[in-house]
Design a protein around this motif. Structure first.
Motif, short mmCIF file in Angstrom:
data_model
loop_
_atom_site.label_atom_id
_atom_site.label_comp_id
_atom_site.label_asym_id
_atom_site.label_seq_id
_atom_site.Cartn_x
_atom_site.Cartn_y
_atom_site.Cartn_z
N GLY A 54 33.17 63.56 -50.37
CA GLY A 54 33.36 64.98 -50.08
C GLY A 54 32.44 65.85 -50.91
O GLY A 54 31.84 66.81 -50.41
N THR A 55 32.28 65.52 -52.18
CA THR A 55 31.39 66.27 -53.06
C THR A 55 29.95 66.17 -52.57
O THR A 55 29.22 67.17 -52.53
CB THR A 55 31.50 65.75 -54.51
OG1 THR A 55 32.86 65.84 -54.92
CG2 THR A 55 30.61 66.53 -55.45
N GLN A 56 29.53 65.00 -52.18
CA GLN A 56 28.17 64.80 -51.67
C GLN A 56 27.96 65.55 -50.36
O GLN A 56 26.90 66.12 -50.12
CB GLN A 56 27.88 63.31 -51.49
CG GLN A 56 26.44 63.01 -51.14
CD GLN A 56 25.46 63.50 -52.20
OE1 GLN A 56 25.72 63.38 -53.39
NE2 GLN A 56 24.35 64.05 -51.75
N ILE A 57 28.95 65.57 -49.50
CA ILE A 57 28.84 66.28 -48.21
C ILE A 57 28.71 67.78 -48.46
O ILE A 57 27.91 68.47 -47.79
CB ILE A 57 30.04 65.94 -47.30
CG1 ILE A 57 29.91 64.51 -46.80
CG2 ILE A 57 30.12 66.91 -46.13
CD1 ILE A 57 31.11 64.02 -46.00
N VAL A 58 29.49 68.31 -49.40
CA VAL A 58 29.39 69.73 -49.71
C VAL A 58 27.98 70.07 -50.19
O VAL A 58 27.39 71.09 -49.79
CB VAL A 58 30.46 70.13 -50.76
CG1 VAL A 58 30.18 71.53 -51.32
CG2 VAL A 58 31.85 70.06 -50.16
N LYS A 59 27.41 69.22 -51.05
CA LYS A 59 26.04 69.46 -51.53
C LYS A 59 25.04 69.42 -50.37
O LYS A 59 24.14 70.26 -50.30
CB LYS A 59 25.66 68.40 -52.58
CG LYS A 59 26.35 68.57 -53.90
CD LYS A 59 25.92 67.47 -54.87
CE LYS A 59 26.67 67.57 -56.17
NZ LYS A 59 26.30 66.48 -57.11
N THR A 60 25.22 68.47 -49.47
CA THR A 60 24.32 68.36 -48.33
C THR A 60 24.40 69.59 -47.44
O THR A 60 23.37 70.16 -47.03
CB THR A 60 24.64 67.09 -47.51
OG1 THR A 60 24.53 65.96 -48.38
CG2 THR A 60 23.70 66.93 -46.33
N PHE A 61 25.60 70.06 -47.12
CA PHE A 61 25.76 71.24 -46.27
C PHE A 61 25.23 72.49 -46.96
O PHE A 61 24.68 73.38 -46.31
CB PHE A 61 27.21 71.42 -45.85
CG PHE A 61 27.60 70.58 -44.67
CD1 PHE A 61 27.03 70.79 -43.42
CD2 PHE A 61 28.54 69.57 -44.79
CE1 PHE A 61 27.38 70.02 -42.33
CE2 PHE A 61 28.90 68.80 -43.70
CZ PHE A 61 28.32 69.01 -42.47
N THR A 62 25.40 72.57 -48.26
CA THR A 62 24.86 73.71 -49.00
C THR A 62 23.33 73.72 -48.93
O THR A 62 22.72 74.78 -48.73
CB THR A 62 25.32 73.66 -50.48
OG1 THR A 62 26.75 73.65 -50.51
CG2 THR A 62 24.80 74.86 -51.25
N THR A 63 22.72 72.54 -49.07
CA THR A 63 21.26 72.44 -48.96
C THR A 63 20.80 72.84 -47.56
O THR A 63 19.82 73.60 -47.41
CB THR A 63 20.80 71.00 -49.29
OG1 THR A 63 21.26 70.64 -50.57
CG2 THR A 63 19.30 70.87 -49.21
N VAL A 64 21.47 72.38 -46.54
CA VAL A 64 21.11 72.73 -45.16
C VAL A 64 21.29 74.23 -44.94
O VAL A 64 20.43 74.90 -44.33
CB VAL A 64 21.95 71.90 -44.16
CG1 VAL A 64 21.78 72.41 -42.74
CG2 VAL A 64 21.60 70.45 -44.26
N LYS A 65 22.39 74.79 -45.40
CA LYS A 65 22.66 76.23 -45.25
C LYS A 65 21.56 77.05 -45.90
O LYS A 65 21.05 78.03 -45.33
CB LYS A 65 24.03 76.59 -45.84
CG LYS A 65 24.36 78.08 -45.73
CD LYS A 65 25.63 78.40 -46.46
CE LYS A 65 25.22 78.58 -47.92
NZ LYS A 65 26.15 79.25 -48.76
N ASN A 66 21.20 76.67 -47.14
CA ASN A 66 20.15 77.41 -47.85
C ASN A 66 18.80 77.27 -47.15
O ASN A 66 18.02 78.22 -47.10
CB ASN A 66 20.05 76.91 -49.30
CG ASN A 66 21.25 77.33 -50.12
OD1 ASN A 66 21.96 78.28 -49.78
ND2 ASN A 66 21.49 76.61 -51.21
#
Length: 71
Positions: A54-66
């Motif tokens: 879950g922590t890794q997925i949040v980081k990935t989505f944050t990177t995509v969003k940015n």
């Protein structure tokens, strides 16, 4: 201290006479405890795994969003 019956017949014979032998050999409760411990261990592994993923997925989505926002 040994009782009179234990001294006369021995402890094993005393246990058999009192009919405690089936209860002493019964391992159903021990098996239930083992299954409970196994279930708890599996639950802990699942919780740790889901938290890490879950922590890794949040980081990935944050990177995509940015990246999509142009930041």
């Amino acid at each position: 201290m040994c009782s009179h019956i234990e001294m006369k017949y021995g402890l094993k014979s005393f246990v058999q006479r009192v009919k405690l032998a089936p209860f002493l050999k019964d391992e159903v409760g021990a098996t239930a405890v083992e299954y409970g411990l196994l279930a708890a261990l599996i639950s802990v592994v699942i919780i740790v795994s889901v938290t890490a993923v879950g922590t890794q997925i949040v980081k990935t989505f944050t990177t995509v969003k940015n990246a999509l926002a142009g930041n």
